[in-house]
Design an enzyme around this catalytic site. Sequence first.
Site, PDB file in Angstrom:
ATOM      1  N   ARG A  92      11.422  -7.265   3.979  1.00 45.38           N
ATOM      2  CA  ARG A  92      11.347  -5.817   3.711  1.00 45.38           C
ATOM      3  C   ARG A  92      12.454  -5.041   4.425  1.00 45.38           C
ATOM      4  O   ARG A  92      12.723  -5.250   5.600  1.00 45.38           O
ATOM      5  CB  ARG A  92       9.981  -5.290   4.182  1.00 45.38           C
ATOM      6  CG  ARG A  92       9.868  -3.785   4.075  1.00 45.38           C
ATOM      7  CD  ARG A  92       8.458  -3.320   4.060  1.00 45.38           C
ATOM      8  NE  ARG A  92       7.770  -3.473   5.332  1.00 45.38           N
ATOM      9  CZ  ARG A  92       6.510  -3.089   5.535  1.00 45.38           C
ATOM     10  NH1 ARG A  92       5.808  -2.574   4.543  1.00 45.38           N
ATOM     11  NH2 ARG A  92       5.944  -3.258   6.706  1.00 45.38           N
ATOM     12  N   LYS A 127       0.820  -1.223   0.000  1.00 45.20           N
ATOM     13  CA  LYS A 127       0.000   0.000   0.000  1.00 45.20           C
ATOM     14  C   LYS A 127       0.853   1.273   0.000  1.00 45.20           C
ATOM     15  O   LYS A 127       0.566   2.215  -0.727  1.00 45.20           O
ATOM     16  CB  LYS A 127      -0.930   0.033   1.227  1.00 45.20           C
ATOM     17  CG  LYS A 127      -1.912  -1.110   1.297  1.00 45.20           C
ATOM     18  CD  LYS A 127      -2.835  -0.961   2.485  1.00 45.20           C
ATOM     19  CE  LYS A 127      -2.163  -1.070   3.832  1.00 45.20           C
ATOM     20  NZ  LYS A 127      -1.593  -2.410   4.145  1.00 45.20           N
ATOM     21  N   ARG A 147      -9.057   1.246   9.069  1.00 42.61           N
ATOM     22  CA  ARG A 147      -8.777  -0.174   9.283  1.00 42.61           C
ATOM     23  C   ARG A 147      -9.869  -0.858  10.090  1.00 42.61           C
ATOM     24  O   ARG A 147      -9.783  -2.065  10.325  1.00 42.61           O
ATOM     25  CB  ARG A 147      -7.472  -0.316  10.054  1.00 42.61           C
ATOM     26  CG  ARG A 147      -6.221  -0.417   9.194  1.00 42.61           C
ATOM     27  CD  ARG A 147      -5.035  -0.279  10.133  1.00 42.61           C
ATOM     28  NE  ARG A 147      -3.899  -1.079   9.806  1.00 42.61           N
ATOM     29  CZ  ARG A 147      -2.805  -0.601   9.214  1.00 42.61           C
ATOM     30  NH1 ARG A 147      -2.743   0.639   8.817  1.00 42.61           N
ATOM     31  NH2 ARG A 147      -1.774  -1.390   9.019  1.00 42.61           N
TER      32      ARG A 147
HETATM   33  P1  AMP Z   1       1.259   0.384   8.545  1.00 44.73           P
HETATM   34  O1  AMP Z   1       2.505   1.135   8.248  1.00 44.73           O
HETATM   35  O2  AMP Z   1       0.081   0.915   7.808  1.00 44.73           O
HETATM   36  O3  AMP Z   1       1.437  -1.110   8.374  1.00 44.73           O
HETATM   37  O4  AMP Z   1       0.934   0.614  10.103  1.00 44.73           O
HETATM   38  C1  AMP Z   1       1.858   0.228  11.104  1.00 44.73           C
HETATM   39  C2  AMP Z   1       1.164   0.176  12.450  1.00 44.73           C
HETATM   40  O5  AMP Z   1       0.644   1.474  12.784  1.00 44.73           O
HETATM   41  C3  AMP Z   1      -0.029  -0.760  12.537  1.00 44.73           C
HETATM   42  O6  AMP Z   1       0.339  -2.107  12.778  1.00 44.73           O
HETATM   43  C4  AMP Z   1      -0.801  -0.150  13.714  1.00 44.73           C
HETATM   44  O7  AMP Z   1      -0.188  -0.471  14.949  1.00 44.73           O
HETATM   45  C5  AMP Z   1      -0.600   1.351  13.482  1.00 44.73           C
HETATM   46  N1  AMP Z   1      -1.660   1.903  12.608  1.00 44.73           N
HETATM   47  C6  AMP Z   1      -1.524   2.408  11.345  1.00 44.73           C
HETATM   48  N2  AMP Z   1      -2.699   2.795  10.843  1.00 44.73           N
HETATM   49  C7  AMP Z   1      -3.624   2.540  11.800  1.00 44.73           C
HETATM   50  C8  AMP Z   1      -5.038   2.682  11.887  1.00 44.73           C
HETATM   51  N3  AMP Z   1      -5.757   3.158  10.864  1.00 44.73           N
HETATM   52  N4  AMP Z   1      -5.639   2.323  13.039  1.00 44.73           N
HETATM   53  C9  AMP Z   1      -4.951   1.843  14.076  1.00 44.73           C
HETATM   54  N5  AMP Z   1      -3.624   1.642  14.058  1.00 44.73           N
HETATM   55  C10 AMP Z   1      -2.953   1.975  12.944  1.00 44.73           C
END
Ligand code: AMP
Length: 215
Positions: free
Chosen positions: A121, A13, A85
């Site tokens: 990664r 993403k 999410r």
């Molecule tokens: P990502 O980089 O999108 O994989 O996000 C990394 C981490 O940030 C996730 O595993 C969550 O702990 C937190 N996080 C990111 N976006 C959200 C969201 N929309 N709601 C809750 N936690 C989030």
Amino acid sequence: MQLVLIGPPGAGKGTIAEKVAAKYKLAHLSTGDILREAIARGTALGVRANEYVETGRLVPQEVLGAVVAEGLRDAKDFVLDGYPRTLEQAEFLSGLPHVELDAVVYVAVPEEVAVSRLAGRLVCTACGGVTNADDGAAESCAFCGSGRLEARADDRLDTVKRRYEVYVAETEPVVEYYRAAGILREIDGTGSRKAVFARVEAAIGPLVACGDDNR
Ligand code: AMP
């Protein structure tokens, strides 16, 4: 144009969102990036979010909602990556002023592909560029040429598994919510970055032709 990118961890993403933002001149909001930066700087948000991010759990909406509202306040055209999410977040988003999503791009990848991508990664400490150890990533970044490459703290296998479980329990219902709303565009997220981006372009290109003028 207002877009959301949704998909399991490891779907790509972030990389797709960056390219979409550059190509279609959209603001790019990544809640994961915002949280990682807040954690690195030790801000109040970072201190509250750290335990959740570290363990692959979702940061509570009461912590994140204001961040998203503020990030989208002046953005008419945007791509959101990593938010919403949960169904609660999807409803919060649709209640924000000026938010009227044109499409939600669902990047579908099977669990084994997602997990193996995350296991390899590597992220550049200088420019944030993402590479994969499987692609023969060197010690320094192929994008900026100078940054060090590191695995993300939450890409450890046990945390990846937790993140995937959270995705299935909390985020898959959001995919169905947008499917029912008729704005979901599902694409196959497997294969090369180039192939995936071509599918993304095919999915959202027609929206650009319609333009925002109709809104
Ligand atoms: P990502 O980089 O999108 O994989 O996000 C990394 C981490 O940030 C996730 O595993 C969550 O702990 C937190 N996080 C990111 N976006 C959200 C969201 N929309 N709601 C809750 N936690 C989030």
